[in-house]
Motif scaffolding. Structure first.
Motif, short mmCIF file in Angstrom:
data_model
loop_
_atom_site.label_atom_id
_atom_site.label_comp_id
_atom_site.label_asym_id
_atom_site.label_seq_id
_atom_site.Cartn_x
_atom_site.Cartn_y
_atom_site.Cartn_z
N LYS A 1 0.82 -1.21 0.00
CA LYS A 1 0.00 0.00 0.00
C LYS A 1 0.86 1.27 0.00
CE LYS A 1 -2.63 -0.28 3.57
NZ LYS A 1 -3.55 -0.45 4.68
N LEU A 2 0.45 2.23 -0.84
CA LEU A 2 1.11 3.53 -0.94
C LEU A 2 0.12 4.61 -0.55
CD1 LEU A 2 3.37 5.53 -2.01
CD2 LEU A 2 2.15 5.43 -4.19
N LEU A 3 0.53 5.49 0.36
CA LEU A 3 -0.25 6.68 0.69
C LEU A 3 0.39 7.83 -0.07
CD1 LEU A 3 -2.61 7.79 2.39
CD2 LEU A 3 -0.92 8.38 4.15
N LEU A 4 -0.35 8.37 -1.04
CA LEU A 4 0.17 9.39 -1.94
C LEU A 4 -0.44 10.75 -1.60
CD1 LEU A 4 1.82 10.12 -4.51
CD2 LEU A 4 -0.27 9.59 -5.82
N HIS A 5 0.39 11.64 -1.06
CA HIS A 5 -0.05 13.00 -0.79
C HIS A 5 -0.39 13.67 -2.12
CE1 HIS A 5 0.95 17.33 -0.77
NE2 HIS A 5 0.10 17.29 0.23
N THR B 1 2.72 0.67 3.46
CA THR B 1 4.10 0.26 3.22
C THR B 1 4.96 1.45 2.82
OG1 THR B 1 3.15 -1.77 2.29
CG2 THR B 1 5.52 -1.43 1.96
N TYR B 2 4.35 2.34 2.01
CA TYR B 2 5.05 3.49 1.44
C TYR B 2 4.25 4.77 1.62
CZ TYR B 2 7.50 -0.09 -1.31
OH TYR B 2 8.23 -1.19 -1.70
N PHE B 3 4.95 5.89 1.52
CA PHE B 3 4.31 7.20 1.38
C PHE B 3 5.09 7.96 0.31
CE2 PHE B 3 7.75 8.24 4.23
CZ PHE B 3 8.07 9.57 3.97
N SER B 4 4.39 8.89 -0.33
CA SER B 4 5.03 9.70 -1.37
C SER B 4 4.18 10.94 -1.59
CB SER B 4 5.19 8.91 -2.66
OG SER B 4 6.09 9.58 -3.53
N SER B 5 4.51 11.72 -2.62
CA SER B 5 3.77 12.95 -2.90
C SER B 5 3.66 13.21 -4.39
CB SER B 5 4.46 14.14 -2.23
OG SER B 5 3.76 15.34 -2.56
N SER B 6 2.54 13.77 -4.78
CA SER B 6 2.34 14.16 -6.17
C SER B 6 3.23 15.33 -6.55
CB SER B 6 0.87 14.50 -6.43
OG SER B 6 0.48 15.62 -5.69
N LYS C 1 13.16 14.45 -1.79
CA LYS C 1 13.72 13.11 -1.55
C LYS C 1 14.46 13.07 -0.21
CE LYS C 1 16.33 11.64 -4.87
NZ LYS C 1 17.29 11.02 -5.81
N LYS C 2 15.24 14.10 0.08
CA LYS C 2 15.98 14.16 1.34
C LYS C 2 15.02 14.14 2.54
CE LYS C 2 19.17 17.12 3.89
NZ LYS C 2 19.77 18.44 3.95
N ILE C 3 13.98 14.96 2.49
CA ILE C 3 13.00 14.99 3.57
C ILE C 3 12.29 13.65 3.68
CG2 ILE C 3 10.81 16.04 4.32
CD1 ILE C 3 11.91 18.69 3.02
N GLY C 4 11.92 13.09 2.53
CA GLY C 4 11.27 11.78 2.53
C GLY C 4 12.11 10.70 3.18
N ARG C 5 13.39 10.69 2.88
CA ARG C 5 14.30 9.69 3.47
C ARG C 5 14.45 9.90 4.98
NH1 ARG C 5 13.49 6.62 -0.43
NH2 ARG C 5 14.69 6.83 -2.34
N PHE D 1 9.83 5.67 2.00
CA PHE D 1 9.50 6.78 1.10
C PHE D 1 9.65 6.29 -0.32
CE2 PHE D 1 10.89 10.54 -1.40
CZ PHE D 1 9.69 11.23 -1.34
N TYR D 2 8.58 6.39 -1.10
CA TYR D 2 8.60 5.95 -2.48
C TYR D 2 9.02 7.12 -3.34
CZ TYR D 2 7.33 3.46 -6.70
OH TYR D 2 7.38 2.81 -7.90
N TYR D 3 10.24 7.03 -3.88
CA TYR D 3 10.72 8.09 -4.77
C TYR D 3 10.82 7.56 -6.18
CZ TYR D 3 13.22 11.53 -7.36
OH TYR D 3 13.53 12.44 -8.33
N GLN D 4 10.26 8.33 -7.09
CA GLN D 4 10.44 8.11 -8.51
C GLN D 4 10.28 9.48 -9.16
OE1 GLN D 4 8.14 4.87 -10.14
NE2 GLN D 4 8.26 5.70 -12.20
N ASP D 5 11.06 9.74 -10.16
CA ASP D 5 10.95 11.01 -10.87
C ASP D 5 9.79 10.90 -11.86
OD1 ASP D 5 11.19 13.29 -12.41
OD2 ASP D 5 13.36 13.17 -12.56
N PHE D 6 8.69 11.53 -11.53
CA PHE D 6 7.48 11.47 -12.34
C PHE D 6 7.30 12.70 -13.23
CE2 PHE D 6 6.36 8.78 -8.66
CZ PHE D 6 5.96 7.63 -9.32
N ARG D 7 8.33 13.52 -13.37
CA ARG D 7 8.18 14.75 -14.14
C ARG D 7 7.80 14.51 -15.60
NH1 ARG D 7 13.35 17.67 -11.42
NH2 ARG D 7 14.03 15.51 -11.48
N ASN D 8 8.13 13.34 -16.13
CA ASN D 8 7.76 13.04 -17.51
C ASN D 8 6.23 12.95 -17.67
OD1 ASN D 8 7.79 10.64 -15.96
ND2 ASN D 8 7.85 9.40 -17.80
#
Length: 173
Positions: A3-7, A107-112, A125-129, A139-146
């Motif tokens: 499960k991912l909680l996505l802000h 399991t994870y958290f991240s942000s839009s 990413k630094k704050i997430g870690r 912290f789920y990090y992926q570069d979603f800028r594309n």
């Protein structure tokens, strides 16, 4: 499925992330944005997230602790310093997301925010870690800028509200 909680900072920034991850993770949105100004803007963005969740079929948890007075007081000493203000906003929203994720078995958290080319990915990413270490939730990090420009087109197709500024009183100026 993990499960991912996505802000969600807004509907537009979350569309591509949700669509990219929905087959890998169980995604739940999390709305917490006390920085958005004015209240009418906050309500428009919140409603757009609600409409998006209904159209794409994912749940959203709404944390509506909204107090512009509190937020303005919190940033008073560095309000005109965009760098410090952004870091404060990232931390405030990511901390609340991580804490909720920890308390509710995600399991994870991240942000839009990670889909926006205007945001500072290394700082997020630094704050997430740091919060990962503190809470034990990854912290789920992926570069979603594309996804950013396709997200904007999809939001328009779905008839979702598209904001003109980052969110706070200072970015509105």
């Amino acid at each position: 499925m993990e499960k991912l909680l996505l802000h969600f900072c807004c509907a537009i920034c979350g569309i591509g992330i949700f669509e990219e991850l929905k087959d890998k993770l169980s995604v739940t949105g999390f709305w917490f944005n006390p920085n958005i100004y004015p209240l009418e803007e906050y309500e428009k963005r919140r409603e757009a997230v609600k409409r998006l969740s209904e159209k794409l079929g994912f749940p959203v948890i709404y944390n509506d602790e909204y107090s512009q007075e509190e937020w303005l007081t919190a940033v008073k000493g560095f309000a005109e310093d965009a760098e410090k203000r952004h870091l404060f906003c990232y931390r405030l929203r990511l901390e609340r997301t991580a804490r909720y994720a920890q308390e509710n078995g995600f399991t994870y958290f991240s942000s839009s925010l990670l889909s926006s080319p205007q945001q500072k990915h290394e700082e997020i990413k630094k704050i997430g870690r740091e919060l990962e270490e503190k809470t034990g939730v990854k912290f789920y990090y992926q570069d979603f800028r594309n996804n950013y420009y396709p997200e904007k087109r999809k939001a328009k197709e779905l008839g979702l509200y598209s904001q003109k500024y980052c969110g706070c009183l200072y970015s509105q100026r």
